[in-house]
Write an enzyme that holds these catalytic residues in place. Sequence first.
Site, PDB file in Angstrom:
ATOM      1  N   HIS A   1       0.833  -1.196   0.000  1.00 32.22           N
ATOM      2  CA  HIS A   1       0.000   0.000   0.000  1.00 32.22           C
ATOM      3  C   HIS A   1       0.871   1.251   0.000  1.00 32.22           C
ATOM      4  O   HIS A   1       2.071   1.199   0.298  1.00 32.22           O
ATOM      5  CB  HIS A   1      -0.928   0.019   1.222  1.00 32.22           C
ATOM      6  CG  HIS A   1      -0.200   0.146   2.531  1.00 32.22           C
ATOM      7  ND1 HIS A   1       0.495  -0.903   3.108  1.00 32.22           N
ATOM      8  CD2 HIS A   1      -0.052   1.208   3.380  1.00 32.22           C
ATOM      9  CE1 HIS A   1       1.041  -0.499   4.238  1.00 32.22           C
ATOM     10  NE2 HIS A   1       0.732   0.777   4.430  1.00 32.22           N
TER      11      HIS A   1
ATOM     12  N   ASP B   1       0.587   5.080   1.828  1.00 31.57           N
ATOM     13  CA  ASP B   1      -0.126   5.568   2.995  1.00 31.57           C
ATOM     14  C   ASP B   1      -1.278   6.512   2.647  1.00 31.57           C
ATOM     15  O   ASP B   1      -1.102   7.506   1.923  1.00 31.57           O
ATOM     16  CB  ASP B   1       0.844   6.290   3.951  1.00 31.57           C
ATOM     17  CG  ASP B   1       1.688   5.318   4.752  1.00 31.57           C
ATOM     18  OD1 ASP B   1       1.272   4.163   4.927  1.00 31.57           O
ATOM     19  OD2 ASP B   1       2.783   5.723   5.214  1.00 31.57           O
TER      20      ASP B   1
ATOM     21  N   HIS C   1       4.717   0.188   0.219  1.00 32.04           N
ATOM     22  CA  HIS C   1       5.483  -0.551   1.227  1.00 32.04           C
ATOM     23  C   HIS C   1       4.644  -1.671   1.811  1.00 32.04           C
ATOM     24  O   HIS C   1       3.414  -1.710   1.669  1.00 32.04           O
ATOM     25  CB  HIS C   1       6.033   0.373   2.309  1.00 32.04           C
ATOM     26  CG  HIS C   1       5.002   1.225   2.994  1.00 32.04           C
ATOM     27  ND1 HIS C   1       4.451   2.338   2.413  1.00 32.04           N
ATOM     28  CD2 HIS C   1       4.424   1.114   4.221  1.00 32.04           C
ATOM     29  CE1 HIS C   1       3.581   2.894   3.239  1.00 32.04           C
ATOM     30  NE2 HIS C   1       3.533   2.162   4.343  1.00 32.04           N
TER      31      HIS C   1
ATOM     32  N   ARG D   1       5.099   6.296  13.395  1.00 31.67           N
ATOM     33  CA  ARG D   1       5.049   6.929  12.078  1.00 31.67           C
ATOM     34  C   ARG D   1       4.634   8.385  12.199  1.00 31.67           C
ATOM     35  O   ARG D   1       3.701   8.712  12.928  1.00 31.67           O
ATOM     36  CB  ARG D   1       4.048   6.193  11.178  1.00 31.67           C
ATOM     37  CG  ARG D   1       4.075   6.659   9.730  1.00 31.67           C
ATOM     38  CD  ARG D   1       3.014   5.938   8.914  1.00 31.67           C
ATOM     39  NE  ARG D   1       1.707   6.595   9.012  1.00 31.67           N
ATOM     40  CZ  ARG D   1       0.590   6.129   8.456  1.00 31.67           C
ATOM     41  NH1 ARG D   1       0.610   4.982   7.803  1.00 31.67           N
ATOM     42  NH2 ARG D   1      -0.545   6.792   8.571  1.00 31.67           N
TER      43      ARG D   1
END
Length: 315
Positions: free
Chosen positions: A102, A104, A259, A274
């Site tokens: 995916h 983000d 990623h 994150r």
Amino acid sequence: MSTTTETRLEFRKLGARIGAEIRGLDLSGDLSDATIAKIREALNTHKALVFRDANVHDDDAQVRFASRFGPLTQAHPTVASVDGKPAVLPVDSENGSANTWHTDVTFVVNPPQASTLRSITLPAYGGETLIASAAGAYADLPEELRNFADTLWAIHTNDYDYSVPKNLEHENAEERRKEFTRLKFETAHPVVRVHPLTGERGLFIGGFAQRLRIVGLSNTESKDILRLLQAYVTRPENVVRVNWEPDQLVLFDNRITQHYAPDNYDGQPRQLNRVTVAGDVPRGIDGRSSTSIHGDSSAYSETVVLPADVSGARL
């Protein structure tokens, strides 16, 4: 920051198409504008940067570093942040693994331009992060398929059937899904996105596009085409495998990568935090911009406004 540190800003390539690393660059202090510009230049070139021995030991230092690249988003449109840290999202194995390719937050109209991940708790083995070059994938397409992809638009959403077999679901899967989809978002994005700084074209698809459709096509046709295009993204030549160490930070360009976090550590604790940098509205090769179909993302992130022309010098 000392002049000596700035002159040693040399990244070592991790692969021909994506990834570079540097060891011992202290990211905790006041980095000069020149250093940030060099890091941005390296990010444009390598798409994913690994900072080892980065001296980023807490959320505040990570937030300071990420904010040098632009205004920050909230932690997530629907998922709770770290307590007292509205820009920090815990990526914790207790809540399941992000083992789907995916990019983000592409279900909103203004996805983050870049993401940072900081190591906190690491398993004794496994737990890597795989990052893929969407530009490498686009370049690999045969000309006829590339021309076809240039014309396509896809609907991205956070409200889809995860299709995970029950025996592989995390024990908190249902609660996590309810939190993730408590607000519904749908956005139409170009399948081929033009990077606003480099002018590169990349396949802008991934997990949030896989379960819906390409505009104008049936679900069955959409899945077949997206599966075909996604196979180019995840070719080994386009992927770097990032092995995590203590005191490590990874910065990757969310505009032109995907990623994946493989669940290969036998249930050991794994936590990264994150922080993401606010982005622009994607544009296709014809200059048309993405459009929101459902959901208002303004509370999650401001939209970075970029000039119509591509300028690699802009931060």
